[in-house]
Design a protein around this motif. Structure first.
Motif, PDB file in Angstrom:
ATOM      1  N   ASP A  51       0.853  -1.182   0.000  1.00 37.83           N
ATOM      2  CA  ASP A  51       0.000   0.000   0.000  1.00 37.83           C
ATOM      3  C   ASP A  51       0.894   1.238   0.000  1.00 37.83           C
ATOM      4  O   ASP A  51       2.083   1.159   0.321  1.00 37.83           O
ATOM      5  N   ALA A  52       0.357   2.386  -0.380  1.00 42.14           N
ATOM      6  CA  ALA A  52       1.162   3.608  -0.455  1.00 42.14           C
ATOM      7  C   ALA A  52       0.327   4.807  -0.053  1.00 42.14           C
ATOM      8  O   ALA A  52      -0.905   4.775  -0.089  1.00 42.14           O
ATOM      9  N   LEU A  74      -1.962  11.940  -1.447  1.00 40.24           N
ATOM     10  CA  LEU A  74      -3.146  11.668  -0.637  1.00 40.24           C
ATOM     11  C   LEU A  74      -2.927  12.260   0.756  1.00 40.24           C
ATOM     12  O   LEU A  74      -1.788  12.515   1.151  1.00 40.24           O
ATOM     13  N   PRO A  75      -4.002  12.492   1.499  1.00 41.39           N
ATOM     14  CA  PRO A  75      -3.837  13.089   2.833  1.00 41.39           C
ATOM     15  C   PRO A  75      -3.229  12.117   3.843  1.00 41.39           C
ATOM     16  O   PRO A  75      -3.614  10.951   3.901  1.00 41.39           O
ATOM     17  N   VAL A  76      -2.286  12.614   4.622  1.00 42.20           N
ATOM     18  CA  VAL A  76      -1.689  11.860   5.717  1.00 42.20           C
ATOM     19  C   VAL A  76      -2.350  12.331   7.008  1.00 42.20           C
ATOM     20  O   VAL A  76      -2.372  13.532   7.294  1.00 42.20           O
ATOM     21  N   ILE A  77      -2.901  11.387   7.760  1.00 41.05           N
ATOM     22  CA  ILE A  77      -3.596  11.702   9.017  1.00 41.05           C
ATOM     23  C   ILE A  77      -2.917  10.909  10.132  1.00 41.05           C
ATOM     24  O   ILE A  77      -2.991   9.679  10.163  1.00 41.05           O
ATOM     25  N   LEU A  78      -2.251  11.625  11.042  1.00 41.58           N
ATOM     26  CA  LEU A  78      -1.523  10.990  12.127  1.00 41.58           C
ATOM     27  C   LEU A  78      -2.058  11.470  13.475  1.00 41.58           C
ATOM     28  O   LEU A  78      -2.531  12.606  13.593  1.00 41.58           O
ATOM     29  N   TRP A  79      -1.949  10.596  14.467  1.00 39.79           N
ATOM     30  CA  TRP A  79      -2.235  10.995  15.841  1.00 39.79           C
ATOM     31  C   TRP A  79      -0.944  10.883  16.635  1.00 39.79           C
ATOM     32  O   TRP A  79      -0.463   9.801  16.914  1.00 39.79           O
ATOM     33  N   ASP A  80      -0.381  12.033  16.970  1.00 43.12           N
ATOM     34  CA  ASP A  80       0.878  12.089  17.714  1.00 43.12           C
ATOM     35  C   ASP A  80       0.776  13.250  18.702  1.00 43.12           C
ATOM     36  O   ASP A  80       1.135  14.377  18.388  1.00 43.12           O
ATOM     37  N   ASN A  81       0.222  12.944  19.895  1.00 43.87           N
ATOM     38  CA  ASN A  81      -0.096  13.997  20.872  1.00 43.87           C
ATOM     39  C   ASN A  81      -0.989  15.058  20.239  1.00 43.87           C
ATOM     40  O   ASN A  81      -0.794  16.269  20.413  1.00 43.87           O
ATOM     41  N   GLY A  82      -1.935  14.602  19.476  1.00 49.04           N
ATOM     42  CA  GLY A  82      -2.837  15.491  18.751  1.00 49.04           C
ATOM     43  C   GLY A  82      -2.905  15.086  17.292  1.00 49.04           C
ATOM     44  O   GLY A  82      -2.091  14.282  16.808  1.00 49.04           O
ATOM     45  N   ILE A 139      -5.356   8.263   4.510  1.00 52.15           N
ATOM     46  CA  ILE A 139      -6.132   7.781   3.369  1.00 52.15           C
ATOM     47  C   ILE A 139      -5.137   7.287   2.323  1.00 52.15           C
ATOM     48  O   ILE A 139      -4.622   8.058   1.520  1.00 52.15           O
ATOM     49  N   THR A 140      -4.822   5.997   2.364  1.00 54.20           N
ATOM     50  CA  THR A 140      -3.873   5.420   1.406  1.00 54.20           C
ATOM     51  C   THR A 140      -4.591   5.061   0.106  1.00 54.20           C
ATOM     52  O   THR A 140      -5.818   5.159   0.012  1.00 54.20           O
ATOM     53  N   LYS A 141      -3.820   4.615  -0.884  1.00 53.94           N
ATOM     54  CA  LYS A 141      -4.446   4.311  -2.177  1.00 53.94           C
ATOM     55  C   LYS A 141      -5.391   3.113  -2.082  1.00 53.94           C
ATOM     56  O   LYS A 141      -6.391   3.053  -2.803  1.00 53.94           O
ATOM     57  N   ASN A 142      -5.114   2.167  -1.178  1.00 51.61           N
ATOM     58  CA  ASN A 142      -6.050   1.057  -0.981  1.00 51.61           C
ATOM     59  C   ASN A 142      -7.368   1.547  -0.398  1.00 51.61           C
ATOM     60  O   ASN A 142      -8.441   1.098  -0.805  1.00 51.61           O
ATOM     61  N   THR A 222      -5.338  -2.551 -13.586  1.00 50.79           N
ATOM     62  CA  THR A 222      -5.244  -1.277 -14.306  1.00 50.79           C
ATOM     63  C   THR A 222      -3.900  -0.605 -14.041  1.00 50.79           C
ATOM     64  O   THR A 222      -3.152  -1.026 -13.142  1.00 50.79           O
ATOM     65  N   PRO A 223      -3.574   0.465 -14.782  1.00 54.71           N
ATOM     66  CA  PRO A 223      -2.300   1.172 -14.564  1.00 54.71           C
ATOM     67  C   PRO A 223      -2.189   1.877 -13.213  1.00 54.71           C
ATOM     68  O   PRO A 223      -1.144   2.428 -12.898  1.00 54.71           O
ATOM     69  N   LEU A 224      -3.254   1.859 -12.396  1.00 53.08           N
ATOM     70  CA  LEU A 224      -3.221   2.544 -11.111  1.00 53.08           C
ATOM     71  C   LEU A 224      -2.322   1.844 -10.094  1.00 53.08           C
ATOM     72  O   LEU A 224      -1.994   2.414  -9.063  1.00 53.08           O
ATOM     73  N   GLY A 225      -1.946   0.595 -10.359  1.00 44.96           N
ATOM     74  CA  GLY A 225      -1.034  -0.107  -9.462  1.00 44.96           C
ATOM     75  C   GLY A 225      -1.632  -0.427  -8.116  1.00 44.96           C
ATOM     76  O   GLY A 225      -0.999  -0.199  -7.085  1.00 44.96           O
ATOM     77  N   ILE A 226      -2.858  -0.947  -8.108  1.00 40.49           N
ATOM     78  CA  ILE A 226      -3.566  -1.231  -6.858  1.00 40.49           C
ATOM     79  C   ILE A 226      -3.514  -2.727  -6.585  1.00 40.49           C
ATOM     80  O   ILE A 226      -3.640  -3.534  -7.496  1.00 40.49           O
ATOM     81  N   ASN A 227      -3.346  -3.069  -5.315  1.00 36.48           N
ATOM     82  CA  ASN A 227      -3.301  -4.488  -4.940  1.00 36.48           C
ATOM     83  C   ASN A 227      -4.085  -4.672  -3.642  1.00 36.48           C
ATOM     84  O   ASN A 227      -3.577  -5.189  -2.656  1.00 36.48           O
TER      85      ASN A 227
END
Length: 374
Positions: A51-52, A74-82, A139-142, A222-227
């Motif tokens: 996944d990416a 794509l958006p990166v959503i982390l929880w690290d002291n907030g 929100i990863t590509k998968n 497809t060329p999107l490279g999804i697995n």
């Protein structure tokens, strides 16, 4: 007829070219990084299967040596002291650090680690990264493709239902293609395996799981490279749903069979020695059944991607008039087989789920039969 044949041919070629694009990039990158071509191909295949945090269609190198990626972040959503939210473009495919509210994060082997301003990664004795990993809700590509597939199914079958209502039960448009599949799942999978009395309550799940797996498998070509279905976390989730539905809807006879498989065929004192072995086996079967579902789907889809991309990579290793055309022909044949496998794996998962639901729904009318005999 000729138009339809041409359309199908172009579709298959497009699916094949989607897998083909990786190899040309690999050959360039191998020369740039000074790596052995075989090693670079292995790394590229491994990267493709993961996944990416972005969609990367292909890449190229400019004359000034800058490596350019074509795709979108794509958006990166982390929880690290907030909560920390930022674009994955900050990582530049793992080449740079991302900074958010004074904290620094590094994308390393597909995982996000918290680091210092220099991006230092610390290792243990087994060379595993020991840096803190924040909770990753990105929100990863998968995830994107799961959402897209869900919305596609919602739109498709809502439209199919509306066409039924407007045309007195006669589908129009794309519904003409999907209606026979829906009827097949109902009449040849659900009814025979679950029974006329109880099959209806399982139909929503069976239809959803079939089209969900099938569509994701096709997107993977497809060329999107999804697995997505080659990700074991996804197949585990699907198998858990089948497991929960099977056991939560199980009848009294179903559970009696788990703990008393011999029934009244032997007196209780005769069954005790046998049940020391039989009952654990029956209970173990509750876990083995969904486990076989997840492994079958995961292994087949993962292996298909590996074989196909390995064959394409052979063309750039052989670089000969004999080896390259042979690899191309084999890869093209595997691409055609993968289209069939995409449908076959969805069918197998749905069929086995229906079988398990049938076991859980079975009822033995012993008392009624005894009354009739008297």
């Amino acid at each position: 007829m000729q138009k339809n044949t041409l359309t199908r041919f172009l579709l298959v070629v497009a699916l094949f070219l989607g897998q083909f694009t990786f190899a040309s990039d690999t050959e360039k990158e191998a020369g740039e990084h000074g790596k052995d071509l075989k090693t670079e191909i292995k790394e590229y295949i491994s990267h493709h299967l993961q996944d990416a945090h972005d969609f990367s269609l292909f890449s190229y190198t400019k004359e000034n040596g800058e490596h350019k990626y074509v795709g979108f972040p794509l958006p990166v959503i982390l929880w690290d002291n907030g909560l920390k939210i930022f674009s994955s473009s900050k990582f530049h495919h793992g080449e740079t650090l991302a900074e958010a509210e004074g904290n620094h994060y590094k994308l390393y082997h597909g995982k996000i680690y918290k680091t210092d301003a220099e991006g230092t990664i610390h290792y243990d004795e087994e060379h595993h990264a020991t840096n803190v990993k924040p909770l990753d809700f990105s929100i990863t590509k998968n995830v994107v493709m799961i959402i897209v597939t869900g919305l596609l199914m919602l739109w498709l079958f809502t439209s199919l239902a509306r066409s039924y209502a407007k045309n007195n039960g006669v589908p129009t448009g794309a519904g003409r293609f999907f209606e026979p599949i829906v009827l097949y799942i109902r009449d040849d999978i659900a009814r025979p395996n679950i029974g006329e009395k109880r099959y209806r309550k399982y139909m929503p799940f069976l239809l959803t799981i079939f089209f969900f797996i099938w569509f994701l498998n096709m997107f993977g070509l497809t060329p999107l490279g999804i697995n997505v279905t080659g990700n074991i976390a996804i197949t585990v989730s699907l198998a858990i749903m089948t497991f929960l539905i099977t056991n939560l809807t199980g009848t009294k006879d179903y559970w009696m069979h788990q703990f008393d498989p011999l029934g009244k065929s032997l007196p209780w004192y005769g069954k005790i020695p046998l049940y020391i072995i039989l009952v654990p086996i029956e209970l173990l079967g509750l876990i083995i059944k969904p486990f076989s579902l997840l492994i079958r789907l995961y292994a087949n889809m993962q292996a298909g991607h590996i074989v196909l991309m390995s064959l394409i990579g052979l063309m750039f290793i052989f670089k000969s008039w004999l080896g390259s055309p042979l690899s191309f022909g084999l890869a093209f044949a595997i691409s055609l087989i993968e289209v069939l496998v995409a449908l076959l794996q969805a069918y197998i998962f749905t069929m086995l789920s229906a079988l398990y639901f049938g076991f859980a729904s079975e009822e033995h009318e012993h008392e009624h039969e005894a009354e009739v005999a008297h």
